[in-house]
Scaffold this motif. Structure first.
Motif, PDB file in Angstrom:
ATOM      1  N   ILE A 290      -3.029  -4.660  -5.833  1.00 47.23           N
ATOM      2  CA  ILE A 290      -2.093  -4.755  -4.447  1.00 47.23           C
ATOM      3  C   ILE A 290      -2.878  -5.031  -3.157  1.00 47.23           C
ATOM      4  O   ILE A 290      -2.093  -5.478  -2.260  1.00 47.23           O
ATOM      5  N   SER A 414       3.294  -3.170 -15.171  1.00 49.21           N
ATOM      6  CA  SER A 414       4.664  -4.020 -15.123  1.00 49.21           C
ATOM      7  C   SER A 414       5.292  -4.290 -13.835  1.00 49.21           C
ATOM      8  O   SER A 414       5.160  -5.500 -13.276  1.00 49.21           O
ATOM      9  N   VAL A 415       5.833  -3.135 -13.240  1.00 45.31           N
ATOM     10  CA  VAL A 415       6.369  -3.211 -11.934  1.00 45.31           C
ATOM     11  C   VAL A 415       5.665  -3.422 -10.939  1.00 45.31           C
ATOM     12  O   VAL A 415       5.972  -4.048  -9.804  1.00 45.31           O
ATOM     13  N   GLY A 416       4.252  -2.846 -11.000  1.00 45.84           N
ATOM     14  CA  GLY A 416       3.205  -3.015  -9.849  1.00 45.84           C
ATOM     15  C   GLY A 416       2.917  -4.707  -9.771  1.00 45.84           C
ATOM     16  O   GLY A 416       2.629  -5.169  -8.856  1.00 45.84           O
ATOM     17  N   PHE A 418       4.809  -6.985 -10.021  1.00 43.20           N
ATOM     18  CA  PHE A 418       5.739  -8.009  -9.073  1.00 43.20           C
ATOM     19  C   PHE A 418       5.122  -8.005  -7.865  1.00 43.20           C
ATOM     20  O   PHE A 418       5.197  -8.949  -7.209  1.00 43.20           O
ATOM     21  N   MET A 419       4.398  -6.807  -7.338  1.00 41.50           N
ATOM     22  CA  MET A 419       3.989  -6.553  -5.894  1.00 41.50           C
ATOM     23  C   MET A 419       2.879  -7.665  -5.739  1.00 41.50           C
ATOM     24  O   MET A 419       2.632  -8.280  -4.620  1.00 41.50           O
ATOM     25  N   PHE A 422       3.404 -11.534  -6.153  1.00 43.62           N
ATOM     26  CA  PHE A 422       4.127 -12.066  -4.790  1.00 43.62           C
ATOM     27  C   PHE A 422       3.159 -12.227  -3.638  1.00 43.62           C
ATOM     28  O   PHE A 422       3.573 -13.204  -2.742  1.00 43.62           O
ATOM     29  N   THR A 426       3.468 -15.494  -1.292  1.00 46.83           N
ATOM     30  CA  THR A 426       3.924 -15.323   0.217  1.00 46.83           C
ATOM     31  C   THR A 426       2.754 -16.171   1.107  1.00 46.83           C
ATOM     32  O   THR A 426       3.017 -16.903   1.846  1.00 46.83           O
ATOM     33  N   MET A 551       0.171  -6.750   3.718  1.00 48.16           N
ATOM     34  CA  MET A 551       1.640  -6.932   3.617  1.00 48.16           C
ATOM     35  C   MET A 551       2.091  -5.554   3.117  1.00 48.16           C
ATOM     36  O   MET A 551       3.471  -5.302   3.287  1.00 48.16           O
ATOM     37  N   TYR A 552       1.255  -4.808   2.315  1.00 43.96           N
ATOM     38  CA  TYR A 552       1.788  -3.630   1.597  1.00 43.96           C
ATOM     39  C   TYR A 552       1.212  -2.416   2.358  1.00 43.96           C
ATOM     40  O   TYR A 552       0.752  -1.528   1.734  1.00 43.96           O
ATOM     41  N   PHE A 555       2.088   0.983   1.242  1.00 50.20           N
ATOM     42  CA  PHE A 555       1.438   1.453  -0.267  1.00 50.20           C
ATOM     43  C   PHE A 555      -0.218   1.706   0.204  1.00 50.20           C
ATOM     44  O   PHE A 555      -0.590   2.677  -0.618  1.00 50.20           O
TER      45      PHE A 555
END
Lengths: 611, 296
Positions: A290, A414-416, A418-419, A422, A426, A551-552, A555
């Motif tokens: 990420i 799994s959820v990370g 997505f970050m 993406f 972008t 972008m993050y 985070f």
């Protein structure tokens, strides 16, 4: 045709291609891709055949054994699929050289030999062949990759030495290195040697699969390797680590040979520790991916995270864990190769790997975008693509054993994902097009073809995962495990079932309803990307109006103070250098006589100590 | 029959959630001592938007909206509403959670494809926050599935109705955590930084107008249906009839609305840190209690 002939062809092709490439790059590259596709098709056609062992005697008593079992076929064809697709992909790459072809042929030979091996010695010989050739291949393109290659050398040396030690230990104590015979002998071996062998093999598997704590080489070597080689490195070569891991946990069933150890949640302690390493690897890989700003580094850390899934699943064992892990090998090979290929195509056209230097390329490279989109949907484990099936099975095993903390790691990855998937979407494909990329064209046909094949396969096994799982059932049956129930479209597991065709149908029905509503509305007026709501500002510079750098950031701020293994190792290396400098000033004599005296003294001390 | 049931479910979900969102505006207004719009205002908004002129920023801008809409409708089909169950036994919770993600991905792609940085900031925040609220929710679900050895929504509803004990009574900590996660999923007040109108001009929605906005409003109401429906089915035992389900749905929705009406807004890392502190600890405690009590 004999199996050892195939490996011989692949080996002999290496120097021939090298000399051919001296005359014409193009012909040699095309020939190379033909050879790889031929090898892939040959392995693919051996589907039904089991146990055609063909030995290859190099000298008296030392035999290389190759053969086909469902396991070998599965791993061999996945790896050769990725290598042959990358071989087609390479035809139109810019930086061609004879040395690359020589080394690529050796990598391919090593990969085939390792996955079709029937004993540990053959495995380690061919594995090292591919490792060392890939090592030289990494440093061919970029200056800075030398530093990164050293990391790769040191980590794979740790793995190789432990594996070699284990192989010779096995040879000495059991008198054989064949997988099945070793598996038999392991059952009656003393407890300490069981653990020793398992740990040594585990080090090798983790080092080569790029899993925590031996994951540090992936970032550098995946990102600085030649662009066309990264798909092989991530999609194919790390999967040999998964192959060894599968042999460890399923062929030599680690759950049964360690049954005397305490077990947690129905998993023996050794496997539990391995599962935790996999879990940590998922979290570390996700967090680091990420935070990356370079596309290839980002995908490299996603490889760390997905290797973690494979290690976690296989260490959990059980029906769903093993099958989910094997399926994840396939899914990740397809998806990561497609991701690296689409990025290589973008780099081929734009010449940069920094996400903030690209943007808006979707209008210029739509097919590359589609390939990347399908690959990331699979990596993120979203239903109509194949990545969901394997993750679903891994969750089933986690629920079955009741392991909330390991489940946390799996869900985090799994959820990370997505970050991190993406962010390149972008940065590279969406947003504002940079003025200097106005004339960028779609990737050439030879690049689009392999990407499309991988994309279609991902979609196919996403709609019908039962097709892949039915074969994996055979592998599990071969190793004596339990199979899972399947129908044409349904997968039935512990906590219920899901119907992949139904899910896809539902999605398309929804899409059609959306399309009808969309058509009923008034036709929209097309406007430029710069013609957006800006709160009243006038903007003319597209390159400043593209949001992807950091972008993050929120985070990032959370994880800035976390300990970094790379920093720790870097400062450790500085300390070692300083110690060396200190010793040098203390003991380096100005005269040769003194130097000889110091060395003699050292040797004497060493002799006295080791006596 | 399946097709009829599916159509009935979609129409029910649409009318009910859009009405409830209208009522929610009224409730919020009354808490803030305003009069508020009539409860059918959201229907007017949606149909008006669908008939207006709009602008488009290219192919991906259109395609992403279709993907978001299609994915969300497909997910809504897997939510049982009382005795209106479209795919009995096949409505696996993991399928619901991950199929919902394809709608989110479509929405994210479309809004970032508009080229407006506000949308990009909003999506970055939304994905970060998702990492916050999904984790405690999924850990609680591990406990639920471990207890019943089942992850099909309709089966879980039947088990709860037959035993007469809702999961909210059996695992109160888990239900609390799931409710807090639900607030994040819905984008309700303490966790609405990704659509913050005053800071980033409504974030992902900044560039939409006309039929695009109308479709996304419908999509949003379906995703509200999915998220609250998931909670009601998992923890409050769904319902024997559609009406029972809708009543429970209203209670959960009402609770979420009155909480969001009086809350300020978290920054995104504050939200994630919050989720990774108490809800995550409580979810682990709940999962371990359930696993210990059930026995491996």
């Amino acid at each position: 045709m004999d199996l050892s002939m195939i490996i011989l062809i692949s080996l002999i092709a290496a120097p021939i291609l090298y000399f051919l490439a001296k005359f014409s790059h193009k012909i040699a590259y095309i020939l190379f891709s033909f050879i790889q596709v031929f090898l892939f098709v040959f392995i693919l056609l051996q589907k039904g055949i089991i146990n055609t062992v063909s030995s290859f005697e190099i000298m008296d008593g030392l035999k290389l054994n190759f053969g086909f079992t469902p396991i070998n076929w599965y791993f061999g064809s996945i790896i050769m699929l990725i290598i042959s697709m990358s071989a087609i992909f390479m035809i139109s790459i810019k930086k061609k050289s004879p040395a690359k072809l020589l080394l690529l042929s050796l990598v391919s030979t090593g990969a085939i030999g390792a996955t079709l091996s029937m004993d540990f010695l053959t495995l380690v010989i061919f594995w090292e062949l591919s490792t060392w050739s890939s090592l030289i291949l990494i440093v061919l393109d970029k200056e800075k990759s030398f530093r990164e290659a050293i990391k790769y050398v040191s980590v794979s040396a740790i793995g190789t030495y432990s594996m070699l030690y284990a192989v010779f230990y096995i040879l000495k104590s059991f008198g054989t290195v064949n997988y099945l015979e070793v598996a038999d002998k392991m059952k009656v071996a003393p407890e300490s040697s069981k653990i020793l062998i398992f740990v040594l093999f585990g080090i090798m598997a983790l080092a080569k699969a790029g899993s925590f704590p031996l994951h540090i080489w992936l970032r550098g070597s995946h990102s600085t390797a030649p662009d066309e080689f990264s798909p092989i490195l991530s999609g194919a070569l790390t999967k040999i680590g998964a192959y060894l891991l599968f042999i460890m946990v399923a062929v030599i069933p680690s759950s049964s040979i360690f049954s005397w150890l305490p077990s947690i949640g129905g998993i023996t302690l050794v496997n539990y520790v391995l599962a935790w390493l996999g879990g940590i690897s998922i979290v570390v890989g996700t967090v680091m991916a990420i935070r990356m700003e370079d596309v290839k580094e980002l995908i490299a850390f996603s490889t760390v995270s997905n290797s973690g899934y494979i290690v976690l699943a296989m260490a959990l064992g059980g029906t769903y864990g093993t099958i989910g892990g094997l399926m994840h090998v396939l899914n990740h090979a397809l998806a990561s190769a497609a991701m690296f290929m689409s990025m290589a195509a973008v780099i081929h056209r734009t010449g940069t790997t920094k996400m903030r230097e690209m943007g808006g390329l979707i209008t210029k490279m739509p097919i590359t975008f589609a390939a990347y989109l399908v690959a990331i949907i699979s990596v993120a484990g979203i239903p109509p693509m194949s990545g969901f099936a394997s993750k679903w099975l891994i969750y089933q095993q986690l629920v079955k054993n009741g392991l909330p903390f390991l489940a946390f790691a799996a869900f985090f990855g799994s959820v990370g994902s997505f970050m991190y998937v993406f962010k390149p979407l972008t940065g590279v494909f969406l947003g504002q097009l940079k003025p200097e990329h106005k004339n960028v064209k779609e990737a050439p046909f030879t690049m689009i073809l392999p990407m499309s094949i991988l994309t279609l396969l991902t979609i196919f096994w996403g709609i019908l995962p039962s097709n892949a799982i039915s074969f994996i059932n055979k592998i599990v049956h071969y190793t004596g495990g339990k199979e899972i129930q399947l129908t044409f479209s349904r997968i039935i597991a512990l906590t219920g079932q899901w119907d992949s065709v139904l899910v896809t149908m539902a999605f398309f029905v929804g899409f059609i309803i959306a399309f009808i509503i969309f058509l009923m509305g008034k036709k929209a007026r097309q406007v430029d990307l710069m013609d957006t709501y800006t709160g009243g500002e006038f903007l003319y510079t597209a390159e400043l109006y593209h949001f992807v750098y950091k972008m993050y950031r929120p985070f990032d701020r959370m994880f800035e103070k976390w300990p970094s293994m790379e920093n720790w190792l870097t400062s450790l290396s500085y300390k070692i250098k300083e110690l060396g400098a200190l010793l040098k000033t203390l003991f380096y004599p100005k005269y040769p006589q003194g130097y000889v005296a110091v060395s003699m003294l050292t040797l004497l001390v060493a002799f006295w100590w080791l006596r | 029959m399946t097709i009829l049931k599916g159509a009935a479910l979609l129409i029910l979900a649409f009318i009910y959630t859009v009405t409830l969102e209208g009522i929610a505006r009224k409730i919020t207004a009354r808490i803030q001592r305003r009069y508020g719009p009539p409860f059918w205002q959201n229907f007017i908004d949606i149909f008006k938007a669908l008939t207006k002129h709009s602008i488009s920023h290219g192919f991906i801008f259109d395609f992403g909206v279709l993907m978001a809409f299609g994915g969300t409708i497909a997910t809504a089909l897997f939510i049982p509403a009382g005795n209106l169950v479209v795919f009995p036994g096949l409505d696996n919770v993991f399928v619901v959670i991950y199929l919902l993600a394809i709608g989110l991905l479509g929405m994210a792609m479309s809004s970032v494809g508009s080229g407006n940085p506000n949308a990009g900031i909003g999506i970055g925040r939304a994905l970060t926050q998702m990492l916050g609220y999904e984790l405690p929710f999924l850990i609680v679900l591990v406990g639920v599935f471990f207890k019943y050895k089942n992850s099909s929504l309709s089966d879980l509803v039947n088990i709860q109705i037959e035993s007469g004990q809702y999961n909210a009574w059996i695992m109160p900590l888990g239900a609390l955590v799931a409710f807090i996660s639900l607030l994040g999923m819905l984008g309700k007040k303490p966790f609405d930084v990704f659509i913050a109108p005053a800071e980033i001009a409504s974030g992902p929605l900044v560039e939409y107008s006309g039929k695009y906005l109308g479709m996304l409003l419908i999509q949003h109401s379906f995703s509200v249906f999915i998220e609250i429906g998931l909670f009601v089915n998992l923890f409050l035992g769904g319902g024997r009839t559609v009406w029972e389900f809708l009543l429970k749905f209203f209670i959960v929705f009402f609770a979420a609305v009155i909480i969001s009406a009086i809350m300020p807004r978290f920054r995104v890392e504050q939200a994630v840190k919050f989720y990774w502190k108490w809800p995550l600890i409580l979810s682990f405690v709940q999962a371990i209690i359930v696993i210990m009590a059930t026995g491996r």
